[in-house]
Scaffold this motif. Sequence first.
Motif, PDB file in Angstrom:
ATOM      1  N   LEU A  72      29.800  40.167  42.779  1.00 15.28           N
ATOM      2  CA  LEU A  72      30.276  41.383  43.445  1.00 15.28           C
ATOM      3  C   LEU A  72      31.695  41.251  44.003  1.00 15.28           C
ATOM      4  O   LEU A  72      32.233  42.219  44.528  1.00 15.28           O
ATOM      5  CB  LEU A  72      29.309  41.753  44.580  1.00 15.28           C
ATOM      6  CG  LEU A  72      27.836  41.909  44.153  1.00 15.28           C
ATOM      7  CD1 LEU A  72      26.965  42.190  45.361  1.00 15.28           C
ATOM      8  CD2 LEU A  72      27.684  43.039  43.141  1.00 15.28           C
TER       9      LEU A  72
ATOM     10  N   GLU B  26      34.373  44.032  45.611  1.00 13.68           N
ATOM     11  CA  GLU B  26      34.773  43.965  47.017  1.00 13.68           C
ATOM     12  C   GLU B  26      36.301  43.998  47.149  1.00 13.68           C
ATOM     13  O   GLU B  26      36.850  44.662  48.017  1.00 13.68           O
ATOM     14  CB  GLU B  26      34.185  42.710  47.675  1.00 13.68           C
ATOM     15  CG  GLU B  26      34.474  42.567  49.167  1.00 13.68           C
ATOM     16  CD  GLU B  26      34.011  43.752  50.014  1.00 13.68           C
ATOM     17  OE1 GLU B  26      33.065  44.458  49.637  1.00 13.68           O
ATOM     18  OE2 GLU B  26      34.624  43.984  51.083  1.00 13.68           O
TER      19      GLU B  26
ATOM     20  N   PRO C 215      29.242  42.764  53.494  1.00 12.29           N
ATOM     21  CA  PRO C 215      28.878  43.402  52.224  1.00 12.29           C
ATOM     22  C   PRO C 215      27.469  42.976  51.789  1.00 12.29           C
ATOM     23  O   PRO C 215      27.022  41.891  52.159  1.00 12.29           O
ATOM     24  CB  PRO C 215      29.908  42.859  51.236  1.00 12.29           C
ATOM     25  CG  PRO C 215      30.973  42.242  52.035  1.00 12.29           C
ATOM     26  CD  PRO C 215      30.384  41.847  53.354  1.00 12.29           C
TER      27      PRO C 215
ATOM     28  N   TYR D 209      23.648  40.906  45.875  1.00  9.76           N
ATOM     29  CA  TYR D 209      23.084  41.584  44.696  1.00  9.76           C
ATOM     30  C   TYR D 209      21.599  41.892  44.923  1.00  9.76           C
ATOM     31  O   TYR D 209      21.130  42.994  44.663  1.00  9.76           O
ATOM     32  CB  TYR D 209      23.269  40.676  43.474  1.00  9.76           C
ATOM     33  CG  TYR D 209      22.766  41.262  42.181  1.00  9.76           C
ATOM     34  CD1 TYR D 209      23.400  42.362  41.599  1.00  9.76           C
ATOM     35  CD2 TYR D 209      21.661  40.717  41.534  1.00  9.76           C
ATOM     36  CE1 TYR D 209      22.935  42.893  40.403  1.00  9.76           C
ATOM     37  CE2 TYR D 209      21.195  41.244  40.341  1.00  9.76           C
ATOM     38  CZ  TYR D 209      21.834  42.337  39.780  1.00  9.76           C
ATOM     39  OH  TYR D 209      21.371  42.869  38.604  1.00  9.76           O
TER      40      TYR D 209
ATOM     41  N   LEU E 267      21.157  44.741  47.343  1.00  7.78           N
ATOM     42  CA  LEU E 267      21.494  46.027  46.701  1.00  7.78           C
ATOM     43  C   LEU E 267      20.301  46.573  45.937  1.00  7.78           C
ATOM     44  O   LEU E 267      19.991  47.754  45.984  1.00  7.78           O
ATOM     45  CB  LEU E 267      22.611  45.814  45.687  1.00  7.78           C
ATOM     46  CG  LEU E 267      24.048  46.062  46.073  1.00  7.78           C
ATOM     47  CD1 LEU E 267      24.906  46.042  44.823  1.00  7.78           C
ATOM     48  CD2 LEU E 267      24.214  47.385  46.798  1.00  7.78           C
TER      49      LEU E 267
ATOM     50  N   THR F 288      25.049  48.567  39.519  1.00  9.55           N
ATOM     51  CA  THR F 288      25.513  47.660  40.573  1.00  9.55           C
ATOM     52  C   THR F 288      26.793  48.207  41.218  1.00  9.55           C
ATOM     53  O   THR F 288      26.905  48.295  42.444  1.00  9.55           O
ATOM     54  CB  THR F 288      25.796  46.256  39.971  1.00  9.55           C
ATOM     55  OG1 THR F 288      24.641  45.848  39.249  1.00  9.55           O
ATOM     56  CG2 THR F 288      26.120  45.244  41.042  1.00  9.55           C
ATOM     57  N   GLU F 289      27.733  48.615  40.376  1.00  6.45           N
ATOM     58  CA  GLU F 289      29.003  49.122  40.895  1.00  6.45           C
ATOM     59  C   GLU F 289      28.773  50.363  41.772  1.00  6.45           C
ATOM     60  O   GLU F 289      29.271  50.457  42.890  1.00  6.45           O
ATOM     61  CB  GLU F 289      29.927  49.478  39.711  1.00  6.45           C
ATOM     62  CG  GLU F 289      31.240  50.108  40.130  1.00  6.45           C
ATOM     63  CD  GLU F 289      32.129  50.474  38.935  1.00  6.45           C
ATOM     64  OE1 GLU F 289      31.610  50.535  37.792  1.00  6.45           O
ATOM     65  OE2 GLU F 289      33.330  50.692  39.151  1.00  6.45           O
TER      66      GLU F 289
ATOM     67  N   SER G  92      26.006  51.504  43.273  1.00  8.59           N
ATOM     68  CA  SER G  92      25.272  51.303  44.534  1.00  8.59           C
ATOM     69  C   SER G  92      26.136  50.518  45.523  1.00  8.59           C
ATOM     70  O   SER G  92      26.123  50.796  46.720  1.00  8.59           O
ATOM     71  CB  SER G  92      23.903  50.643  44.299  1.00  8.59           C
ATOM     72  OG  SER G  92      24.018  49.562  43.439  1.00  8.59           O
ATOM     73  N   TYR G  93      26.933  49.588  45.001  1.00  7.64           N
ATOM     74  CA  TYR G  93      27.808  48.814  45.892  1.00  7.64           C
ATOM     75  C   TYR G  93      28.782  49.745  46.622  1.00  7.64           C
ATOM     76  O   TYR G  93      28.943  49.663  47.842  1.00  7.64           O
ATOM     77  CB  TYR G  93      28.584  47.774  45.079  1.00  7.64           C
ATOM     78  CG  TYR G  93      29.273  46.742  45.930  1.00  7.64           C
ATOM     79  CD1 TYR G  93      28.563  45.647  46.409  1.00  7.64           C
ATOM     80  CD2 TYR G  93      30.604  46.869  46.281  1.00  7.64           C
ATOM     81  CE1 TYR G  93      29.172  44.696  47.214  1.00  7.64           C
ATOM     82  CE2 TYR G  93      31.235  45.929  47.085  1.00  7.64           C
ATOM     83  CZ  TYR G  93      30.515  44.842  47.548  1.00  7.64           C
ATOM     84  OH  TYR G  93      31.122  43.911  48.356  1.00  7.64           O
TER      85      TYR G  93
ATOM     86  N   ARG H  44      28.834  50.382  50.663  1.00 11.79           N
ATOM     87  CA  ARG H  44      30.019  49.990  51.455  1.00 11.79           C
ATOM     88  C   ARG H  44      30.602  51.194  52.196  1.00 11.79           C
ATOM     89  O   ARG H  44      31.053  51.075  53.325  1.00 11.79           O
ATOM     90  CB  ARG H  44      31.090  49.356  50.558  1.00 11.79           C
ATOM     91  CG  ARG H  44      30.704  48.033  49.942  1.00 11.79           C
ATOM     92  CD  ARG H  44      30.494  46.922  50.967  1.00 11.79           C
ATOM     93  NE  ARG H  44      31.720  46.330  51.440  1.00 11.79           N
ATOM     94  CZ  ARG H  44      32.028  46.151  52.724  1.00 11.79           C
ATOM     95  NH1 ARG H  44      31.190  46.541  53.661  1.00 11.79           N
ATOM     96  NH2 ARG H  44      33.167  45.588  53.088  1.00 11.79           N
TER      97      ARG H  44
END
Length: 535
Positions: free
Chosen positions: A163, A167, A346, A349, A352, A465-466, A468-469, A473
């Motif tokens: 991740l 970030e 943050p 994974y 998340l 992943t992108e 939800s990240y 954030r």
Amino acid sequence: MFQDIPVTVTFVLAAVVAWVAYFIYRLANEEIKIRRYGGHAPSMQKWWDPLGASFIYGLTSHSLRDETLEFFHDQFCLSSHGRKRPYNYEVRLCGTRLIFTADPENVKAMLSTQFNDYGKGEKMRQDWHDLLGESILTADGQSWQKSRQIVRTYFTKQRISDLECFERHMQRLLPMLSEGGAVDVKDLLSRFALDASAEFTFGIDINSLHEPKTEFAKAFETIRATQALIERAGAFNFLVRRGEFRRQVKVAKDFIAHYVQEALALSPEDLQERDKKDKDYTFLHACLTSIRDSTRLIDEILTVVTAGRDTAAQTIALCLFELSRYPEYVIDMRREIEEHVGFDRPPTYAELRSLKLVHNALNETLRLYPSVPFNARTALRDTSLPRGGGPQGEDPIGVPEGGYVVWSTHVMHLSPELHPPESESFPPAHLWRPHRWDDWYPDNWSYLPFNAGPRICVGQQFAITEMSYVVVRILQQYSRIELKMREPQETPKTHKWVRRGDGPELAEKFAQRSPQMATEITMAPRFGIQLAFHE
Ligand code: HEM
């Protein structure tokens, strides 16, 4: 009498007669194959319009008003009237038969059970050749299998769970959201996704978030607009002017070429070392083990950057847009984030993946706004689709080799027939209500934002992943999202929407939605999405 006719006129007449004879022969031949493999779907052809000019006019005029989706919803409603199996029709445009479907059984056949019968086809390869060459997105058969093998190897869990890349770009994005008043998240997130995608793919920090006017970032804008026009103009796309488009494609490819040359100069030992240490090892390096041709490498890279940019960016933008209209859900999501991660660091994974409400919000966004609302396949041999033919639509449709089938994920995602009846736990399908996912998951073949089968989006897990990240954030830092643009208008446009005899007012409901959605290569809001973020 014939000796009075000049030779040229005779020649022209003979050519016309020969062309008509050939055309009739082709039609008859096609008809025999259609009947051998099934039948026809209901036709949307008007008897007085054999070339389908009214369909072309309808589609073009709706597209110019950003109402392409409404046009297709309307056609499905019209063609389905009174049939047991709705959502299939066909039309002949300038002699070419096109089948439209939103029937999960037919989509399943093309994407899975009859996978080898259908492919992208020559036409699509030609349309995309300037931009993507022969890459994973346009290839068929062995060429596709080879690309898929390479690309899939790189998209392993180990790589996508890294991740740090997100970030780094998040650290730039977060302060930009609070620069006072409204910000256009459509634009900011496009730049964010381009930066993340370029770093993941070929290890370069474009930093278009801070420098949106770099040549590479600018080139993408022109490329997207013209490629969409090429796609939409269909048989007439030779009329699209491509001078500036080709210049911008060259700018993008030259930019990537520089890094490809650098990577090609690395020794096999260097590559192995990077792979082992998992440091400075990118998608480009992974490709080098099987591809040494620089043109092919550039095409694969450009494909992954193109496929991964607007899709993910616009899904996040639309999710934030809906959240601004649904503050109760923001409170619930923040509670979940606080419990699992807290607000000070943050997420990992694993964390998340455990955030159910965040995933529900993204699933619901992809249901209402699938980035790829329409998709198409060409029959690679004489074949069929399992449903849509016959008087009730329950018989197969015959599809001779070269036949073109368009399906609509968007129509399936809104279709009342494919959802549970409306209730408190299942609000009307046209509303953005992520709570419906608490104890409901749609059938595999009726919810397809990433497609399914062997050709399912290879970047699906990376995208989830992108997305939800980014959402997590943002919600860690901001507790309230305010809509800074006109609220969606709720007045129904009843003047021309048609109801299915026995079905709900699908098209009418869809027409009430906003923001105005443009259907270009992907579906995205036409104008900016103005939001304000409050800590
Ligand atoms: C919300 C995000 C995304 C959505 C909704 C989405 C959707 C799709 C769909 C529907 C397809 C199938 C196209 C077809 O077969 O005609 C596809 C293919 C593909 N996607 Fe995605 N995508 C997303 C994000 C990404 C990302 C982030 C990447 C890469 C970083 C990516 C890379 C690809 C590639 C390479 C293919 C071609 C796969 C093949 O033909 O084998 N996508 N995507």
